[in-house]
Design a protein around this motif. Structure first.
Motif, mmCIF file in Angstrom:
data_model
loop_
_atom_site.group_PDB
_atom_site.id
_atom_site.type_symbol
_atom_site.label_atom_id
_atom_site.label_comp_id
_atom_site.label_asym_id
_atom_site.label_seq_id
_atom_site.Cartn_x
_atom_site.Cartn_y
_atom_site.Cartn_z
ATOM 1 N N ASN A 24 -10.922 3.013 -3.794
ATOM 2 C CA ASN A 24 -10.483 2.598 -2.324
ATOM 3 C C ASN A 24 -9.525 3.688 -2.053
ATOM 4 N N ILE A 25 -8.763 4.152 -3.334
ATOM 5 C CA ILE A 25 -7.833 5.517 -3.082
ATOM 6 C C ILE A 25 -8.502 6.626 -2.683
ATOM 7 N N PRO B 286 -9.894 -0.762 -6.598
ATOM 8 C CA PRO B 286 -8.618 -0.252 -6.082
ATOM 9 C C PRO B 286 -8.578 1.131 -6.150
ATOM 10 N N ASP C 50 0.786 -1.250 0.007
ATOM 11 C CA ASP C 50 0.167 0.126 0.093
ATOM 12 C C ASP C 50 0.855 1.314 -0.072
ATOM 13 N N ASN D 182 -8.178 5.392 1.486
ATOM 14 C CA ASN D 182 -7.234 4.186 1.776
ATOM 15 C C ASN D 182 -5.586 4.635 1.654
ATOM 16 N N ARG D 183 -4.982 3.861 2.675
ATOM 17 C CA ARG D 183 -3.374 4.202 2.710
ATOM 18 C C ARG D 183 -2.746 3.947 1.222
ATOM 19 N N ALA D 184 -1.881 4.922 0.855
ATOM 20 C CA ALA D 184 -1.064 5.047 -0.574
ATOM 21 C C ALA D 184 -0.172 6.176 -0.053
ATOM 22 N N GLU E 167 -11.380 7.029 -1.538
ATOM 23 C CA GLU E 167 -11.995 6.665 -0.019
ATOM 24 C C GLU E 167 -11.056 7.265 0.965
ATOM 25 N N LYS F 170 -7.623 -5.475 -3.399
ATOM 26 C CA LYS F 170 -8.920 -5.393 -3.092
ATOM 27 C C LYS F 170 -9.706 -4.961 -4.302
ATOM 28 N N ALA G 108 -0.122 2.260 -4.529
ATOM 29 C CA ALA G 108 -1.239 1.908 -3.724
ATOM 30 C C ALA G 108 -1.646 0.157 -3.775
ATOM 31 N N ASN G 109 -2.141 -0.230 -2.926
ATOM 32 C CA ASN G 109 -2.581 -1.670 -2.671
ATOM 33 C C ASN G 109 -3.628 -1.842 -3.844
#
Length: 382
Positions: free
Chosen positions: A260-261, A257, A188, A265-267, A263, A254, A250-251
């Motif tokens: 998720n960024i 993806p 991530d 999510n860690r990156a 929203e 999931k 970024a991961n």
């Protein structure tokens, strides 16, 4: 580490929400099931849902996709760990068709047209091939397609291959003046050490300068089909930010993806200090040796100073020997250097169209070229 990651820069989510031209790199480990050797269609459908949402907000999107060799080798029954070069090339030839079809079906659900572009290292480094690839990609974007880009493994050899699509994606981003590159990975972001091996590894949300300390944080790729690793991602970041393009790691494991960024999510964000067009203009002004000269009339000089492109009608003389895409000096009627730019025509064809209106070019040359001798995006005023 706080000096590296602190400050008031934009988050990964803010960068993604504001980006207008985005390159997204997809690794084999995300796209291909390592047990079946087939594309993960649920994951691909979720990714293309995200792509459709970005396009609906007005962004242009390109996908640099690994996975052709991984899919093709399974289809051909080449399951041994180490393949010979010709077996990799055969796998790529087979797998690329299967992957292109999977992307086509996934994006067709959103009435989005897919295009396929295969590149080699030389296509990004040799000036005329670089220009041709750039023009093709920007035209595909203008026509509303999503280009699916991969290294041309069927003709590349071990000596000229990129070796990873992280750096290929960065080269593509630089080529098309993208403002954001996203590397979807199995991690991530950037840590001070490998978090899979060191529980005390510290996460870095923002990197504003790639120092030797940052270089030292890169680890090795994990076993499997993926050829990348943090080393190649740092190399990609250097190319990307040098071209004025921000980069996100970024991961991607999931579903959805990209959403998720957005929203939060860690990156990790690698921030560029200049805009893409500014970086490109610096490159034209300082890194390319001019191979010729074009001289303007007074009207063309005034048009350039007002931000216009250079049209053949305003050129009075062409000197030197150059090809399409080469750098040339631009001189005023009294011989002063007033600009530098990339020629859209060779010296021979440029001489043939001096003084012509853009509508007259095709009749004179026998083919339909660009309206401009030097486009304003390829021109730097002194």
């Amino acid at each position: 580490m706080s000096n590296i990651s602190s400050g008031t820069g934009l988050s990964a989510a803010e960068h993604l929400r504001s980006a207008k031209r985005i390159v997204i790199k997809i690794g084999s480990a995300l796209l291909v099931d390592d047990k079946t050797g087939k594309p993960r269609l649920n994951w691909l459908n979720a990714l293309t849902d995200d792509v459709a949402n970005l396009r609906a907000r007005g962004a242009e999107v390109m996908l640099v996709s690994s996975g052709a060799i991984a899919v093709g080798r399974n289809h051909l029954g080449l399951t041994k760990q180490n393949l010979r070069l010709e077996e990799k090339q055969a796998s790529a030839a087979t797998g690329q068709i299967l992957l292109a079809h999977a992307y086509q079906e996934a994006l067709a659900r959103h009435d989005v047209t897919v295009s396929q572009v295969l590149l080699t290292l030389g296509d990004t480094e040799e000036r005329r091939r670089h220009l041709n690839a750039r023009n093709t990609l920007t035209t595909l974007l203008r026509l509303g397609t999503v280009p699916i880009i991969n290294e041309n493994d069927t003709v590349a050899t071990s000596e000229i291959r990129f070796g990873d699509n992280d750096r290929l994606a960065a080269r593509v981003g630089a080529m098309v003046n993208a403002d954001l590159l996203i590397l979807l990975s199995d991690i991530d972001g950037l840590y001070t050490a490998d978090p899979k091996r060191d529980e005390h590894a510290e996460f870095l949300p923002v990197v504003r300068e790639i120092t030797p300390e940052i270089d030292a944080m890169a680890g090795e790729a994990l076993p499997g089909y993926s050829s990348g690793g943090m080393i190649t991602k740092i190399s990609a970041a250097k190319i990307s930010v040098g071209a004025g393009c921000n980069m996100i790691i970024a991961n991607g494991h999931k579903l959805n993806p990209l959403q998720n960024i957005i929203e939060g999510n860690r990156a990790t964000v690698f921030e560029a200090s200049v805009e893409p067009k500014t970086a490109r203009k610096r490159y034209i002004a300082g890194s390319l040796k001019p191979l010729g000269t074009v001289t303007l009339d007074a009207g063309a000089l005034k048009a350039l100073q007002n931000g216009k492109s250079l049209l053949p009608a305003g050129v009075t003389a062409v000197d030197g020997k150059f090809q399409r895409g080469d750098a040339v000096l631009v001189k005023s009627p009294d011989g002063r250097e007033v600009a530098r730019g990339l020629a859209a025509y060779s010296n021979g064809d440029a001489r043939k169209i001096i003084g012509l209106q853009s509508s007259e070019i095709e009749a004179r040359l026998g083919y339909l070229g660009r309206e401009e001798l030097i486009h304003r995006d390829d021109l730097v005023l002194n």
